[in-house]
Each structure stands twice: as C-alpha cells, then as structure tokens.
Scaffold this active site. Structure first.
Site, PDB file in Angstrom:
ATOM      1  N   GLY A 101     -30.732-146.754  -3.313  1.00  0.00           N
ATOM      2  CA  GLY A 101     -29.629-146.941  -4.236  1.00  0.00           C
ATOM      3  C   GLY A 101     -29.034-145.647  -4.766  1.00  0.00           C
ATOM      4  CD  GLU A 102     -24.773-142.944  -5.710  1.00  0.00           C
ATOM      5  OE1 GLU A 102     -25.202-142.521  -6.800  1.00  0.00           O
ATOM      6  OE2 GLU A 102     -24.171-142.208  -4.909  1.00  0.00           O
ATOM      7  CB  VAL A 103     -26.420-142.208 -10.338  1.00  0.00           C
ATOM      8  CG1 VAL A 103     -24.985-142.735 -10.433  1.00  0.00           C
ATOM      9  CG2 VAL A 103     -26.874-141.659 -11.685  1.00  0.00           C
ATOM     10  CE1 TYR A 105     -29.501-143.636 -20.758  1.00  0.00           C
ATOM     11  CE2 TYR A 105     -29.193-146.007 -21.029  1.00  0.00           C
ATOM     12  CZ  TYR A 105     -29.563-144.779 -21.548  1.00  0.00           C
ATOM     13  OH  TYR A 105     -29.989-144.681 -22.847  1.00  0.00           O
ATOM     14  CG  LEU A 181     -36.571-156.058 -12.137  1.00  0.00           C
ATOM     15  CD1 LEU A 181     -36.010-156.370 -13.523  1.00  0.00           C
ATOM     16  CD2 LEU A 181     -36.782-157.364 -11.383  1.00  0.00           C
ATOM     17  CB  CYS A 198     -25.069-149.092  -8.755  1.00  0.00           C
ATOM     18  SG  CYS A 198     -26.438-149.534  -9.843  1.00  0.00           S
TER      19      CYS A 198
END
Length: 284
Positions: A101-103, A105, A181, A198
């Site tokens: 996945g991406e960034v 928080y 998750l 994301c």
C-alpha cells in the site's frame, strides 16, 4: 524431512482445539504504543512463529490491538508525491515499511489490529485474507453502530459513502501475516490533510465518531436528544472500548479463533525494542 513435508500438517495441531484455532490476544487498546516499538514487536513474533513452524509444524495465532501516537507510514508502493510536506521537516515521524500500500496516518483514537496468523491453517489466499479483514470491519459498523459500510471495487479498505474509515495494509512471510488494519474511531482527521491518504485523491477520510455525530445532527438530536449527542462527543474512551469489543468478537468469528489473553506492559515493549536495537548494532 523436508520443509515442505513439515508444513503439510499430517497430524492435528496442538494449536487447534475442537476445530477452533487458539489465538493469543494482546489487548492494549487504551495504550498508545510508538509505531517503531510495535513494528519491532511484530517482527519478533513472526520470527518466533517461523521457529515454531520449523520445530513443530505449526504455530499459534496472535492478535495485537492498540493505538499509536501520531505517525505516518509508507508502504512498498509509496512515493513522496503523496506527501504534502517536506519529508525532512515532517510534522510527525515517518517510517517506510514492508507492508503493502501507500502512505497512511496512525494516531490517537484509531484502533489498530495486527493479526499475526498462520494462513496455512486458515486459507492460503491473500485476496481472501484481505477481503476477510474488510468484511469484519463492515460487520462491526453494521451490527454495533448501524452504519452501512462497503468495499470499493479496485481499492482496499472499508468505505462509508465517499469516506474511507478503515485502511488495510499487510505483509505475509512464509504464510505468516503481520501489519494489518486501522479503523478510525475518534481520530482527529486533520493529519490526513497533509498527505494523499493511500494515494487516492478523489475521496475523503472519515471516522465512526464523525459519522455518528453527522447522523445525530441530521436527526435533530441536538435539539431533542442532547444527552445522547453529548455522550457521543464527550466519551471517546467508551466509544473506543465498544468498538474494540465488537472488533475482536467479529475477528474471532471470521477466523474461528478462541482467544487466550496475554499481558505485556508498554515499558516491557520499550525494553524489548531497546534490546533488539543493541543486538542489531552489535551484529552490524
């Protein structure tokens, strides 16, 4: 005996009891565990489970539930293009990880589940695993809060309308899972504005508390049921606990698990993490 035969499970496992898998539960849902400490802890547990697989042909499952202080994490697909700040002057710590996945928080008010489970005893299918994690969140939102959530085709996570309320990012090694998750419960969503969550530019981020408040206001509860509205606004700890209870219940159902509660203190986790850093330094 070859490793492939060791992993074939010709005999019943001691980690299964009448068809139900035993799962160690570390419940730190009221604690804010620094990301790097929890990350190191997960990797230690994965190593332990790999050793169990080698020696015993199976391993126990583990679920960790906690919160993090504010932090940004980058997945294997992440690029700096999705950061709305200079990485050398970041508002919070930034970690590049091995999860997919991406960034995203992490921060207070967000419940994070880290399942470290042996998919060889569940289903050796990563698509199934991801969809199962999403489904248990969808069930929690529906059964506990009457919030109708769904998936979005082509995207990972759980959505309510145009808002993403739960992110999923995993890593699997020798069919042992880690990472997991993150569900926004009472999270301050402001830090999401400093990234492209994301890597998705045309959608928003939401939280359970925000959705409940919006519904309350739409039903004019502010005028006719002020106490109910205030209880949602003022008692974040109760909302987090209710969500935690529902999450672990649905997790147990989804993966056919029986929880064995384990305890560990945050200072003990710090001590483990420092010992690991010293060991790595000595070996380098």
């Amino acid at each position: 005996m070859s490793k492939s035969l060791q992993f074939s499970y010709p005999k019943p496992s001691k980690f299964t009891f009448y068809g139900t898998r035993i799962c160690e539960l570390f419940d730190l849902h009221h604690e804010q565990v620094p990301y790097e400490v929890a990350w190191s802890w997960q990797k230690d547990i994965v190593k332990e489970k790999k050793a169990q697989l080698e020696n015993e042909g199976d391993c126990s499952d583990t679920l960790i539930v906690l919160q993090h202080p504010s932090v940004y994490t980058l997945g294997t697909a992440s690029t700096k293009d999705n950061l709305n700040f200079d990485i050398n002057n970041a508002p919070f710590n930034v970690y590049r990880t091995e999860r997919g996945g991406e960034v995203t928080y992490h921060g207070p008010g967000q419940l994070v589940l880290y399942p470290i489970i042996n998919l060889r005893r569940h289903k050796m299918d990563l698509h199934w695993y991801l969809r199962t994690l999403e489904e248990l969140v969808i069930r929690v939102l529906s059964s506990t809060f009457s919030i109708q959530a769904s998936r979005v085709e082509g995207l990972t996570g759980v959505w309510v309308g145009n808002e993403k309320v739960a992110a999923v990012g995993i890593r699997v090694s020798h069919w042992i899972t880690y990472h997991g998750l993150a569900l926004n419960v009472t999270t301050d969503l402001t830090p999401f504005k400093w990234i492209i969550p994301c890597g998705i530019r045309d959608r928003e981020v939401g939280s359970i508390k925000g959705l409940l408040l919006r519904e309350a206001q739409a039903l004019n509860m502010a005028a006719n049921g002020t106490n109910d509205l205030h209880s949602i606004m003022d008692d974040d700890a109760s909302l987090i606990s209710i969500t935690r209870n529902s999450l672990i219940e649905e997790f147990a159902k989804a993966f056919h698990l029986e929880f064995h509660h384990r305890t560990i203190s945050v200072p003990m986790l710090y001590e483990r993490n420092q010992s690991a850093i010293v060991t790595e330094t000595q070996l380098s």
